[in-house]
Design a protein around this motif. Structure first.
Motif, short mmCIF file in Angstrom:
data_model
loop_
_atom_site.label_atom_id
_atom_site.label_comp_id
_atom_site.label_asym_id
_atom_site.label_seq_id
_atom_site.Cartn_x
_atom_site.Cartn_y
_atom_site.Cartn_z
N ARG A 83 118.17 10.99 186.14
CA ARG A 83 119.26 12.30 186.65
C ARG A 83 119.79 11.56 184.73
O ARG A 83 119.61 12.68 183.80
CB ARG A 83 119.97 12.19 187.48
CG ARG A 83 120.53 13.82 186.74
CD ARG A 83 122.41 13.68 187.67
NE ARG A 83 121.29 14.70 189.20
CZ ARG A 83 121.22 15.49 190.14
NH1 ARG A 83 122.82 15.06 191.02
NH2 ARG A 83 121.20 16.08 190.78
N ALA A 84 120.46 10.88 184.55
CA ALA A 84 121.44 10.59 183.64
C ALA A 84 120.05 10.44 182.42
O ALA A 84 120.42 10.99 181.43
CB ALA A 84 121.83 9.20 184.26
N ASN A 86 117.59 12.02 182.06
CA ASN A 86 117.10 13.64 181.75
C ASN A 86 117.91 14.25 181.05
O ASN A 86 117.87 14.49 180.51
CB ASN A 86 116.71 14.14 183.08
CG ASN A 86 115.81 15.40 183.13
OD1 ASN A 86 115.22 15.47 181.81
ND2 ASN A 86 116.38 16.29 183.83
N THR A 87 118.86 14.37 181.48
CA THR A 87 120.10 14.12 180.56
C THR A 87 120.69 13.75 179.53
O THR A 87 120.53 14.77 178.09
CB THR A 87 121.27 14.03 181.15
OG1 THR A 87 121.34 14.73 182.87
CG2 THR A 87 122.94 15.22 180.48
N ALA A 88 120.49 12.30 178.90
CA ALA A 88 119.93 11.88 177.75
C ALA A 88 118.98 12.85 176.43
O ALA A 88 119.02 13.26 176.05
CB ALA A 88 120.09 10.43 177.92
N ASN A 89 117.64 12.49 177.69
CA ASN A 89 116.50 12.81 177.15
C ASN A 89 116.64 14.45 176.37
O ASN A 89 116.39 15.13 175.61
CB ASN A 89 115.83 12.58 178.11
CG ASN A 89 114.33 12.92 176.93
OD1 ASN A 89 113.91 12.72 175.85
ND2 ASN A 89 113.44 14.23 178.44
N LYS A 90 116.92 15.08 177.14
CA LYS A 90 117.29 16.92 176.68
C LYS A 90 118.47 16.97 175.25
O LYS A 90 118.49 17.85 174.57
CB LYS A 90 117.73 17.66 178.09
CG LYS A 90 116.83 17.80 178.86
CD LYS A 90 117.09 18.71 180.44
CE LYS A 90 115.96 19.27 180.70
NZ LYS A 90 116.68 19.95 182.63
N ALA A 91 119.70 15.65 175.17
CA ALA A 91 120.37 15.76 174.57
C ALA A 91 119.85 15.25 173.41
O ALA A 91 120.70 15.43 172.25
CB ALA A 91 121.73 15.14 175.09
#
Length: 116
Positions: A83-84, A86-91
């Motif tokens: 999850r972390a 994925n969040t970093a990738n989207k950001a």
């Protein structure tokens, strides 16, 4: 006259509760009644005198035994990492090379846990 206060060691200051289905309750109730104790006394004696036998649930995968608690904790941690990431990738705060490296590692761990 009021009853004297119990010492802090003798006071029953912690209350526990649990639920049983009908079949479990029938077994529990018969044991309590045959013991001659009330439900609270029966429970305290069963736990404190260690008359109960507790077995940890075990997850079986192709002949390998993994304690459920460990398997669950590892799965939870892997999910948090994914999850972390994925969040970093989207950001846009993680490079593609790093993303691919971590995903490869997560897939390797998943494969190990599944005993493939």
């Amino acid at each position: 006259m009021a009853r004297p206060l119990k010492s802090s060691e003798g006071a029953l200051g912690h209350m526990l509760g649990f639920r049983l289905n009908n079949a479990e309750f029938d077994v529990w109730d018969k044991k309590v009644k045959s013991s001659g104790l009330n439900k609270a006394e029966y429970f305290r004696q069963a736990v404190i005198d260690n008359r109960s036998v507790i077995q940890q649930k075990v997850h079986v995968v192709q002949g390998h035994f993994i304690p459920t608690k460990i398997f669950s904790a590892a799965s939870n941690n892997l999910n948090q990492l994914a999850r972390a990431l994925n969040t970093a990738n989207k950001a846009g705060t993680v490079s593609n090379h790093f993303l691919e490296e971590i995903l490869s590692t997560l897939q390797s761990i998943e494969s190990t846990l599944r005993f493939k």
